[in-house]
Motif scaffolding. Structure first.
Motif, mmCIF file in Angstrom:
data_model
loop_
_atom_site.group_PDB
_atom_site.id
_atom_site.type_symbol
_atom_site.label_atom_id
_atom_site.label_comp_id
_atom_site.label_asym_id
_atom_site.label_seq_id
_atom_site.Cartn_x
_atom_site.Cartn_y
_atom_site.Cartn_z
ATOM 1 N N UNK A 101 0.681 -1.159 0.016
ATOM 2 C CA UNK A 101 -0.060 -0.044 -0.027
ATOM 3 C C UNK A 101 0.923 1.363 0.015
ATOM 4 N N UNK A 102 0.668 2.063 -1.050
ATOM 5 C CA UNK A 102 1.293 3.394 -0.712
ATOM 6 C C UNK A 102 0.145 4.602 -0.275
ATOM 7 N N UNK A 103 0.762 5.071 0.781
ATOM 8 C CA UNK A 103 -0.268 5.955 1.592
ATOM 9 C C UNK A 103 0.251 7.377 1.100
ATOM 10 N N UNK A 104 -0.785 8.371 0.734
ATOM 11 C CA UNK A 104 -0.263 9.425 0.365
ATOM 12 C C UNK A 104 -0.971 10.537 1.434
ATOM 13 N N UNK A 105 0.047 11.249 1.710
ATOM 14 C CA UNK A 105 -0.390 12.281 2.758
ATOM 15 C C UNK A 105 -0.037 13.898 2.174
ATOM 16 N N UNK A 107 -5.590 12.447 5.404
ATOM 17 C CA UNK A 107 -5.552 13.856 5.475
ATOM 18 C C UNK A 107 -4.737 14.100 6.759
ATOM 19 N N UNK A 108 -3.766 15.263 6.578
ATOM 20 C CA UNK A 108 -2.750 15.257 7.620
ATOM 21 C C UNK A 108 -3.153 16.056 8.907
ATOM 22 N N UNK A 135 -16.396 -2.150 9.868
ATOM 23 C CA UNK A 135 -15.100 -1.891 10.738
ATOM 24 C C UNK A 135 -14.935 -0.378 10.833
ATOM 25 N N UNK A 136 -14.341 0.261 11.663
ATOM 26 C CA UNK A 136 -13.768 1.411 11.792
ATOM 27 C C UNK A 136 -12.431 1.752 12.212
ATOM 28 N N UNK A 137 -11.635 2.437 11.115
ATOM 29 C CA UNK A 137 -10.219 2.491 11.254
ATOM 30 C C UNK A 137 -9.840 4.107 11.306
ATOM 31 N N UNK A 138 -10.610 4.760 10.375
ATOM 32 C CA UNK A 138 -9.980 6.068 10.126
ATOM 33 C C UNK A 138 -10.738 7.139 11.264
ATOM 34 N N UNK A 139 -10.027 8.135 11.498
ATOM 35 C CA UNK A 139 -10.367 9.139 12.509
ATOM 36 C C UNK A 139 -10.437 10.334 11.726
ATOM 37 N N UNK A 140 -11.553 11.020 11.573
ATOM 38 C CA UNK A 140 -11.715 12.283 10.834
ATOM 39 C C UNK A 140 -11.919 13.362 11.700
ATOM 40 N N UNK A 141 -11.056 14.355 11.553
ATOM 41 C CA UNK A 141 -11.066 15.458 12.461
ATOM 42 C C UNK A 141 -12.055 16.393 12.137
ATOM 43 N N UNK A 142 -13.032 17.138 12.937
ATOM 44 C CA UNK A 142 -13.858 17.973 12.658
ATOM 45 C C UNK A 142 -13.930 19.227 13.356
ATOM 46 N N UNK A 143 -12.507 19.740 14.378
ATOM 47 C CA UNK A 143 -12.217 20.758 14.812
ATOM 48 C C UNK A 143 -11.282 21.572 14.327
ATOM 49 N N UNK A 144 -11.005 21.309 13.126
ATOM 50 C CA UNK A 144 -9.767 22.318 12.206
ATOM 51 C C UNK A 144 -10.740 23.334 11.648
ATOM 52 N N UNK A 162 -1.272 19.149 13.925
ATOM 53 C CA UNK A 162 -1.559 17.554 13.617
ATOM 54 C C UNK A 162 -0.802 16.895 13.210
ATOM 55 N N UNK A 163 0.177 17.175 12.502
ATOM 56 C CA UNK A 163 1.002 16.199 11.622
ATOM 57 C C UNK A 163 1.593 15.136 12.339
ATOM 58 N N UNK A 164 2.179 15.229 13.683
ATOM 59 C CA UNK A 164 3.029 14.362 14.451
ATOM 60 C C UNK A 164 1.990 13.057 14.533
ATOM 61 N N UNK A 165 0.791 13.533 15.406
ATOM 62 C CA UNK A 165 -0.031 12.198 15.357
ATOM 63 C C UNK A 165 -0.541 11.661 14.154
ATOM 64 N N UNK A 166 -0.649 12.328 13.042
ATOM 65 C CA UNK A 166 -0.928 11.609 11.820
ATOM 66 C C UNK A 166 0.008 10.747 11.444
#
Length: 455
Positions: free
Chosen positions: A5-9, A90-91, A206-215, A17-21
């Motif tokens: 898998x190639x992951x694009x950021x 998304x970063x 399943x749920x894997x992705x955590x999508x930020x709503x407070x940016x 936020x970038x370090x947690x990502x």
């Protein structure tokens, strides 16, 4: 090493936020990753952090985008990717450790063009506070194709970063993102192109992705949403014109979704403000596109939800009536949230009665809007007494009444709200000092800044 898998950021000024990502991506249990960090000229320290991680992890490649365009950045990543599949993070978001291992395993076993899972939206209203709310999806664990979407009144496939895509599939069909400036709504066209060409896909329960709503800089709160969606609509249609296998079903699918692309963001916008000149001009273009689709027989009442058919008719045939309708609809949708927040902001002490799903939504909405007078949770389940829930004590009723005799009690247990009311009355709590939380349990609305946007 074979890259699975190639992951694009894609990044631009996300230093908070970038370090947690990055930690969440480099910490994946699937080690056969290629991590393509594509920065569009960050000036806040993001670039330096990316370089630091790249120096430590040989799987990371740091690329520089000469355009501040989310679509251009993703396309650059697709061009550079060497993996069997491609994913996007998304970063300002993060992912769970087993995301790519489980998605890749399913994709390989089922020979899928893409596989997606559910996700949680999350907010961090205060230090060491985090609330995650599950976004509802459906039709899990079955192989689907483009036909699945052609038969849908409304597509439930509305995000692109909660899955992985076979790179050869994307390249075979020339599926790329629109390279318009900025980072708003450019994933919209991509998902439609994928769904139109899909041969084998799947959604996992399943749920894997955590999508930020407070940016606050994210597209969630962008006032130009209608114009951006118009650009995506045009991009989709130009791409379709170049394809040789487009039939009436596929054009009808896009016609139905065009109604949603025009009216859904506008409805959200009207909950915040009046439309500006740019928005009105974009709506006029949408109106002409939709009128032509209907004239061409692409919009059929039996293939649309009644609400969408009604709104489409009003939008194209009675624009002034539509404006009144959409204003009333926006008020009806958002006023209950606004009223709840205003009322809760007046309370000196708040106790939430019930420590479960409903209380999580209520607490999240209050904390997102700066209400910090929650004292504790109260619950009738003695197994929860003495524990902590979302950072607050869970107390027995008798102890709660003793500690907080003057508190306002918010009942967050709908199944037993009548009994709990009687229990509170018996304890001496007055009618004016209690209420039942009845707002819809919707993750997007429950993580919004209603005090700031709608106050």
């Amino acid at each position: 090493m074979k890259v699975k898998v190639s992951v694009i950021l894609p990044s631009l000024n996300v230093v908070n936020y970038i370090e947690e990502c990055l930690d969440s991506v480099t910490g994946q249990t699937l080690e056969e990753l290629e991590i393509l960090c594509i920065d569009a000229g960050s000036t806040d320290g993001t670039l330096e952090i990316l370089q630091k991680y790249a120096d430590k992890d040989k799987r990371i490649r740091l690329l520089h985008s000469d355009k501040k365009s989310y679509g251009y950045q993703i396309n650059l990543g697709i061009d550079q990717a060497s993996g069997e599949y491609m994913g996007i993070v998304e970063t300002d978001d993060y992912i769970e450790p087993k995301m790519y291992e489980e998605l890749y395993q399913t994709a390989s076993e089922e020979n899928l063009d893409y596989v997606k899972a559910g996700f949680d939206v999350f907010v961090t209203p205060g230090k060491e506070e985090r609330y995650c709310l599950r976004y509802p999806m459906s039709d899990f664990n079955q192989v689907i194709s483009s036909e699945y979407f052609m038969e849908k009144e409304l597509s439930n496939d509305i995000y692109i970063w909660n899955g992985i895509y076979r790179l050869s599939f994307l390249k075979e069909h020339a599926i790329r993102l629109n390279e318009s400036p900025g980072a708003a709504f450019q994933d919209c066209s991509f998902r439609y192109l994928v769904d139109i060409k899909l041969n084998r896909g799947m959604f996992l329960d399943r749920s894997f992705y955590r999508y930020r709503r407070d940016n606050c800089s994210s597209s969630t709160y962008n006032p130009h949403c209608v114009r951006y969606n118009l650009e995506e609509c045009k991009y989709i249609r130009k791409w379709m014109e170049k394809q040789k296998d487009m039939d009436v079903k596929k054009y009808s699918f896009i016609a139905r979704e065009t109604v949603m692309m025009a009216l859904e963001p506008y409805s959200t916008l009207r909950g915040v403000s009046e439309p500006d000149r740019e928005t009105k001009e974009a709506l006029e273009e949408f109106r002409e596109i939709i009128k032509k689709d209907r004239k061409d027989g692409l919009l059929i009442q039996e293939q649309m939800l009644p609400k969408h058919w009604l709104e489409m008719r009003l939008f194209t045939e009675k624009p002034k009536t539509f404006e009144d309708y959409i204003a009333i609809s926006a008020e009806a949708k958002y006023a209950p949230y606004r009223n709840f927040i205003k009322e809760m902001s007046k309370k000196e002490q708040i106790v939430v009665f019930g420590a479960g799903k409903v209380s999580l939504y209520a607490l999240c909405l209050m904390r997102m809007n700066g209400i910090d007078r929650i004292q504790a949770f109260c619950d009738n389940d003695e197994r929860r007494w003495g524990s902590r829930y979302m950072g607050y004590d869970v107390l027995p009723p008798a102890e709660t009444f003793r500690r907080y005799p003057k508190a306002y009690y918010l009942i967050a247990n709908r199944a037993h709200s009548t009994e709990i009311k009687q229990q509170l009355y018996m304890a001496g709590v007055m009618e004016k000092s209690l209420s039942v939380y009845r707002l819809p349990l919707l993750p997007m609305e429950s993580t919004n800044y209603f005090m700031k946007l709608y106050g």
